[in-house]
Design an enzyme around this catalytic site. Structure first.
Site, PDB file in Angstrom:
ATOM      1  N   LYS A 159      -3.890  -0.210   2.146  1.00 24.63           N
ATOM      2  CA  LYS A 159      -2.476  -0.467   1.518  1.00 24.63           C
ATOM      3  C   LYS A 159      -2.343   0.573   0.440  1.00 24.63           C
ATOM      4  O   LYS A 159      -2.528   0.037  -0.714  1.00 24.63           O
ATOM      5  CB  LYS A 159      -2.165  -1.986   1.127  1.00 24.63           C
ATOM      6  CG  LYS A 159      -0.759  -2.175   1.196  1.00 24.63           C
ATOM      7  CD  LYS A 159      -0.719  -3.854   1.194  1.00 24.63           C
ATOM      8  CE  LYS A 159       0.565  -4.225   0.676  1.00 24.63           C
ATOM      9  NZ  LYS A 159       1.718  -4.127   1.563  1.00 24.63           N
TER      10      LYS A 159
HETATM   11  N1  PPE Z   1       2.674  -3.784   7.530  1.00 20.06           N
HETATM   12  C1  PPE Z   1       3.122  -3.330   6.397  1.00 20.06           C
HETATM   13  C2  PPE Z   1       3.382  -1.726   6.396  1.00 20.06           C
HETATM   14  C3  PPE Z   1       3.262  -3.973   5.146  1.00 20.06           C
HETATM   15  O1  PPE Z   1       3.664  -3.305   4.076  1.00 20.06           O
HETATM   16  C4  PPE Z   1       2.933  -5.387   5.237  1.00 20.06           C
HETATM   17  C5  PPE Z   1       3.344  -6.067   3.988  1.00 20.06           C
HETATM   18  C6  PPE Z   1       2.631  -6.036   6.309  1.00 20.06           C
HETATM   19  C7  PPE Z   1       2.301  -5.298   7.397  1.00 20.06           C
HETATM   20  C8  PPE Z   1       2.223  -7.420   6.216  1.00 20.06           C
HETATM   21  O2  PPE Z   1       1.123  -7.778   5.559  1.00 20.06           O
HETATM   22  P1  PPE Z   1       0.625  -9.104   4.865  1.00 20.06           P
HETATM   23  O3  PPE Z   1       1.709  -9.134   3.877  1.00 20.06           O
HETATM   24  O4  PPE Z   1      -0.733  -8.993   4.603  1.00 20.06           O
HETATM   25  O5  PPE Z   1       1.099 -10.138   5.914  1.00 20.06           O
HETATM   26  N2  PPE Z   1       4.421  -5.626   3.000  1.00 20.06           N
HETATM   27  C9  PPE Z   1       4.613  -6.269   1.776  1.00 20.06           C
HETATM   28  C10 PPE Z   1       6.029  -5.663   1.245  1.00 20.06           C
HETATM   29  C11 PPE Z   1       6.055  -4.313   1.216  1.00 20.06           C
HETATM   30  C12 PPE Z   1       6.954  -4.002   0.045  1.00 20.06           C
HETATM   31  O6  PPE Z   1       6.421  -3.505  -0.745  1.00 20.06           O
HETATM   32  O7  PPE Z   1       8.222  -3.993   0.248  1.00 20.06           O
HETATM   33  C13 PPE Z   1       4.579  -7.668   1.410  1.00 20.06           C
HETATM   34  O8  PPE Z   1       4.955  -8.197   2.616  1.00 20.06           O
HETATM   35  O9  PPE Z   1       4.315  -7.954   0.593  1.00 20.06           O
END
Ligand code: PPE
Length: 304
Positions: A159
């Site tokens: 990330k």
């Molecule tokens: N893929 C991507 C590209 C991604 O950015 C996120 C989170 C996920 C999958 C899901 O990951 P998780 O949160 O661990 O389930 N995206 C963040 C938001 C992006 C932003 O800054 O706007 C978030 O959900 O916090």
């Protein structure tokens, strides 16, 4: 979405006033995208605010840094404590939490080896990421003209701040075309994920989500949802999806910390039944899990 200030931000070991949490314009990461970050949510529970799967998020921050070859100056335990302190300092019951590690001021140029690593943790109130109606009405997805970067271009499993140039290009393109969110395809044409969420489809009673090898982030919500879905009796697995698998899905939904569980009502204007029974059941159970209302998942709620 506009940010609402809170009293303090944690920076390199200290809680500093919100407006004093600043960096120099020659901060390395501002120039080269060499940072790693997390998005976490704290929820109001019957026993006060709890951060959902905080340990897993901080562990992923460390893994992202490791992939980048960046050594974080704080352990997982230290950052867990710091996150809890930051949330507690706001007095909020629920908030979004953004830890970020970045290469600071002092060095310039592409060699990151001599750079110092700074760490900050901010939190603020943040509502539904894809709209308040994201479960009932669902979101409209559009396949992006931007390809998710290949593993040997930018590691999608990390990330990294720089990775999000790709996501932002896709998100803005989708919004300008009148959609809510973009589906990103990997260089081989298979579905990777959305610009800020992992994606699931349901077909013939089986829930499928693309694997990490497709260029998806190792989503913590994806993992949570797979656990919940299995507990609800759905067969679920990681498998490759083609764009047409989205078009013919019985149900589709996207998941992420910010977006939580949001139904998909169409992809490239092909409508998908929405919200389907699996999506609704998973969204309801997810809402109970994050607020410590379901005893099966209470160990994921880390009280501040
Ligand atoms: N893929 C991507 C590209 C991604 O950015 C996120 C989170 C996920 C999958 C899901 O990951 P998780 O949160 O661990 O389930 N995206 C963040 C938001 C992006 C932003 O800054 O706007 C978030 O959900 O916090």
């Amino acid at each position: 979405m506009p940010i609402t200030p809170t009293p303090k931000i944690w920076m390199n070991g200290e809680l500093v006033d919100w407006e004093k949490a600043q960096v120099h314009v020659l901060t390395h990461t501002l120039h080269y995208g060499t940072g790693v970050f997390e998005g976490i949510r704290a929820y109001a529970t019957a026993d006060g605010p709890a951060v959902f799967r905080l340990t897993e998020h901080i562990e992923r921050l460390h893994r992202s840094a490791h992939i980048l070859g960046m050594e974080l100056p704080y352990t997982v335990d230290e950052l867990i404590t710091a996150t809890k302190e930051t949330v507690a300092s706001t007095g909020l019951d629920s908030c979004y939490i953004r830890p970020i590690a970045y290469l600071g001021y002092g060095e310039m140029g592409l060699n990151t080896i001599p750079c110092s690593v700074d760490v900050a943790i901010a939190c603020w109130p943040w509502g539904a990421y894809l709209g308040d109606d994201a479960v009932e009405v669902g979101v409209r997805l559009k396949t992006s003209s931007w390809t998710r970067h290949d593993h040997n271009t930018m590691p999608p499993a990390a990330k990294t701040t720089g990775n999000y140039v790709n996501s932002s290009l896709a998100k803005v393109e989708a919004l300008k075309a009148g959609y809510d969110e973009a589906v990103m395809l990997a260089p081989n044409g298979l579905v990777a994920e959305c610009s800020g969420e992992n994606i699931f489809v349901s077909r013939n009673g089986v829930l499928l989500t693309p694997p990490l090898s497709a260029g998806a982030l190792e989503g913590i919500t994806q993992n949570t949802v797979m656990t919940i879905a299995r507990d609800l009796g759905y067969e679920t697995r990681c498998d490759n999806l083609a764009r047409s698998d989205l078009y013919i899905a019985d149900e589709a939904f996207v998941v992420g910390t910010a977006a939580e569980v949001s139904s998909v009502n169409s992809v490239d204007d092909r409508s998908i039944p929405c919200p389907g029974p699996a999506t609704r059941a998973i969204a309801e159970t997810y809402a109970a899990a994050v607020t410590a209302a379901d005893p099966r998942y209470r160990h994921w709620c880390e009280h501040v």
